[in-house]
Every structure is written in C-alpha cells, then in structure tokens.
Design an enzyme around this catalytic site. Structure first.
Site, mmCIF file in Angstrom:
data_model
loop_
_atom_site.group_PDB
_atom_site.id
_atom_site.type_symbol
_atom_site.label_atom_id
_atom_site.label_comp_id
_atom_site.label_asym_id
_atom_site.label_seq_id
_atom_site.Cartn_x
_atom_site.Cartn_y
_atom_site.Cartn_z
ATOM 1 N N LYS A 51 -0.113 0.370 8.273
ATOM 2 C CA LYS A 51 -0.329 -0.631 9.212
ATOM 3 C C LYS A 51 -1.559 -0.105 10.140
ATOM 4 O O LYS A 51 -1.643 1.054 10.231
ATOM 5 C CB LYS A 51 0.663 -1.239 9.690
ATOM 6 N N ARG A 100 9.546 -0.630 3.467
ATOM 7 C CA ARG A 100 8.877 -1.494 2.737
ATOM 8 C C ARG A 100 7.354 -0.589 2.628
ATOM 9 O O ARG A 100 6.641 -0.475 3.506
ATOM 10 C CB ARG A 100 8.869 -2.916 3.276
#
Length: 302
Positions: A237, A271
């Site tokens: 991210k 995840r």
C-alpha cells in the site's frame, strides 16, 4: 495479555477456533494468509494482470499451492477514480471466478464487495466469507450474510468504495477506527450474524493518509483487543511506498515487516499479493512465538 519481557500482544479472541468453509483455524496460535485475486482492470497493485478469467483462476490456484489458506476475490476496486460499474457487471466478474476456484480447492474463498446482490450471488457460487470495505452499510447485506451462514469481515472506511474523501482527518485515528468497528460489529450481531463469524479490519489506507496508517500499525493492539480476529491489508500500500519512497513493485520487504509487526500485536489474517514470501515470514514468526515446531529438526547437533 502482554507477554512478559516482550512487546508481544496476545489478544483474548472471541471464538478463536473457527470453522470457515472447509478449513479450521485456531487464531489463538495461527495466522491465516489470504491471497488477493482481483478481476479488475484498475487495481492499484496488479493493474489488470488477473482481469482475464483464466489468468485469475490460475493465479488463485497457484496462490493455494504456495501456501495461501484463503483467496479473496474482488470485481470492483475501492478507488473513487474509476468508471461506474453495474451490479450485473460485478457479478459477471466474480461469480465465474469463485465457482472455478471452488472447483479446484477447499481453501476459504471471500468476496470483496459492498453490494448485497453481488454478495448473494457469490455465496451461491461457493464463497464462504463477505469482505465488506463498506462496513455492512448497504441495506440488506448483513441479512444476506446471516442467511448464508457466512463469516463477515467488517472493515473501517469513512466513505466506502468509490466515494471521494478529500483530505481525511481524525482527532485520534485509532480510537475512531476502534469505535467504528465495535459499532458495526454490534450491528452485525443485531442482524443475526453471531460473534463466532465476525472478523474486523482497520482498513489501512482506506480514506487514511500515511500518518494515519502508520499510527494504526503502531497501535494495532487497540484494534485487536476488541476481541474479534483481526485482518490487516497492508500489502504494497501507499503508506509503505511513501514511508520508504518506493514505487509499486518494490514494496515487498516493507510489506513483510509491516505484516510481522501486526502479527506481534495480535493480527491473525494477512491479505497479501506476494503469497510465497508471506507464508515463509508467517511460518517463521509462528515458530518463534512457539506455535509450531521446525519442519526438519536435527536433534544430533552439538
């Protein structure tokens, strides 16, 4: 509780032994690895590499071979900067993929959607879990999950998918995220989803800037102490990229470090995009925490 002489946090997890689909997890001493497979042309990391159905199926089954316990299927990116996608189009993206994965593995399958009709179609195709980045705010979606007997992942976001939130601000991001997750978990309970089927996710980078996501990671124990198994989705991210000044494709090591820090503060589901490397890091972390032994111990060392 906090482990003596360490900074490791072991939360008291509600129903730590979970039967999710065909697989059982003991989240008091186990971390599940969730592989990301998106049938979208615009996901921030894969940029459409698994948009074509056969490539998505191949990627999903390969991730299971590499050790993933779980496959998360998405047909709509979170970003507000994308064309409108109808419910029918989202169903056409995720349902064939879920059906194909279910035909090839007993791994857990979740559907990443905030739309009720998509969730219903996904459950019929074989999905075990609803992964809702909208925090169960769509009318009827919690009831659909309850009726299907599915687990739900309740995720924090201010606006939800496809909603522009300009310069998100918080007085105290961790406290506000924790309060939201408690409230939405209570909502799920009131809609018939038992506590034994609720998972929470603080939503790193979802309507949050880099400072917010770093603070969530530093103080993750305030989220995991809520009691439900906590999922973290930090993989590649932007808060990692901005912290290290690294572009997409060069954030793997930063991702692994962030994931391990989250495990040490009580996260139990990761995840991720890079399954094999994450599985190795997770299994080593579990061994150092005393949750598993060496795979090939040699007892004759002197």
């Amino acid at each position: 509780m906090e482990h003596e002489a360490s900074n490791i946090f072991f939360p008291d997890i509600i129903e730590p032994i979970r039967q999710i689909g065909a697989r059982q997890f003991d989240f008091s001493r186990q971390v599940a690895v969730m592989a990301i497979v998106n049938r979208t042309p615009n996901s921030f990391h894969d940029q459409g590499r698994t948009f074509e159905l056969s490539r998505a199926v191949e990627a999903a089954l390969k991730s299971v071979e590499e050790g993933a316990d779980w496959v998360d299927v998405g047909g709509l990116a979170f970003s507000a900067a994308q064309p409108e996608l109808s419910v029918a189009e989202e169903i056409d993206r995720v349902v064939p993929l879920i059906a194909a994965i279910r035909g090839g593995t007993d791994a857990v399958i979740s559907v990443d959607t905030h739309r009720t009709e998509v969730a219903k179609a996904a459950f019929e195709a074989g999905a075990d879990v609803l992964n809702d980045t909208n925090g169960l705010r769509e009318p009827g979606i919690a009831e659909a999950a309850a009726e299907a007997g599915a687990h739900v992942i309740v995720t924090h976001s201010l606006g939800g998918p496809n909603k522009m939130v300009f310069r998100p601000s918080y007085q105290d991001v961790v406290t506000e995220v924790a309060d939201f997750l408690r409230q939405r978990a209570l909502y799920a309970l009131n809609k018939g989803i038992p506590a034994s089927r609720i998972i929470i996710d603080p939503g790193h980078d979802l309507n949050k800037n880099t400072y917010h996501s770093l603070e969530l990671t530093r103080r993750l124990r305030e989220i995991t102490s809520i009691g439900y198994p906590t999922l973290v989705a930090v993989s590649n991210k932007d808060f990692i990229g901005e912290t290290l000044d690294l572009p997409q494709g060069q954030r793997k090591e930063g991702t692994i470090v962030a994931n391990v820090v989250c495990i040490l503060q009580g996260a139990r589901i990761l995840r991720v995009h890079d399954v094999r490397d994450t599985v190795i890091a997770v299994r080593m972390t579990e061994a150092m925490l005393g949750w598993r032994g060496p795979q090939t111990p040699r007892h004759n060392l002197v």
